[in-house]
Design an enzyme around this catalytic site. Structure first.
Site, PDB file in Angstrom:
ATOM      1  N   CYS A  66       0.834  -1.207   0.000  1.00 36.93           N
ATOM      2  CA  CYS A  66       0.000   0.000   0.000  1.00 36.93           C
ATOM      3  C   CYS A  66       0.870   1.259   0.000  1.00 36.93           C
ATOM      4  O   CYS A  66       1.575   1.529   0.976  1.00 36.93           O
ATOM      5  CB  CYS A  66      -0.920  -0.037   1.218  1.00 36.93           C
ATOM      6  SG  CYS A  66      -1.776   1.501   1.573  1.00 36.93           S
ATOM      7  N   CYS A  69       0.109   3.732   2.822  1.00 39.68           N
ATOM      8  CA  CYS A  69       0.595   3.166   4.096  1.00 39.68           C
ATOM      9  C   CYS A  69       2.087   3.434   4.259  1.00 39.68           C
ATOM     10  O   CYS A  69       2.547   3.845   5.334  1.00 39.68           O
ATOM     11  CB  CYS A  69       0.351   1.656   4.149  1.00 39.68           C
ATOM     12  SG  CYS A  69      -1.379   1.162   4.097  1.00 39.68           S
TER      13      CYS A  69
END
Length: 144
Positions: A66, A69
């Protein structure tokens, strides 16, 4: 007295309110209870780290693939350094721990969830820059 679960051995420790918690060490393994970094939690350690800790616990549900993230990871590190020992910050890799992601209904990542006394009190989806992240954590844990 506050109870704090050791991030190394998961033993429950009682920390006197009149002693500096940032210097507290585990009675079992002697590891520091706080080191200014988020604690990696998995399906084995999650419940202990959340349920046996009296202070608010903020969990970052994330995944290594991600982009947002990974962008937020340094800010989350800074937040841990800034907010410990008043708040415990955990990281849960949803790819490695899909059971936890399913249990908490994580639909998008990153998702931050705040727990107090073992119960989720609020959550926020999406990445935040450092100052905004710290302000959000401070605001939601002040009343948790």
């Amino acid at each position: 007295m506050s109870q704090i679960a050791c991030p190394q051995c998961l033993a429950t420790n009682r920390v006197p309110e009149d002693k500096p918690a940032e210097k507290a060490r585990c009675g079992s393994c002697k590891a520091a209870l706080f080191d200014g970094h988020p604690v990696e939690a998995d399906e084995k350690s999650f419940d202990t780290l959340v349920n046996r800790t009296d202070i608010p616990v903020v969990v970052d549900f994330w995944a290594p693939w991600c982009g947002p993230c990974r962008m937020m990871a340094p800010a989350y590190e800074q937040a841990a350094a800034h907010l410990e020992p008043e708040v415990r910050l955990l990281k849960v890799d949803t790819q490695a721990n899909p059971g936890l992601a399913a249990r908490f209904g994580i639909r998008s990542i990153p998702t931050l969830a705040v727990f107090k006394d073992g119960k989720e009190v609020t959550r926020q989806a999406g990445a935040m820059p450092g100052p905004q992240l710290i302000r959000w954590i401070e605001s939601v844990t002040a009343y948790a």
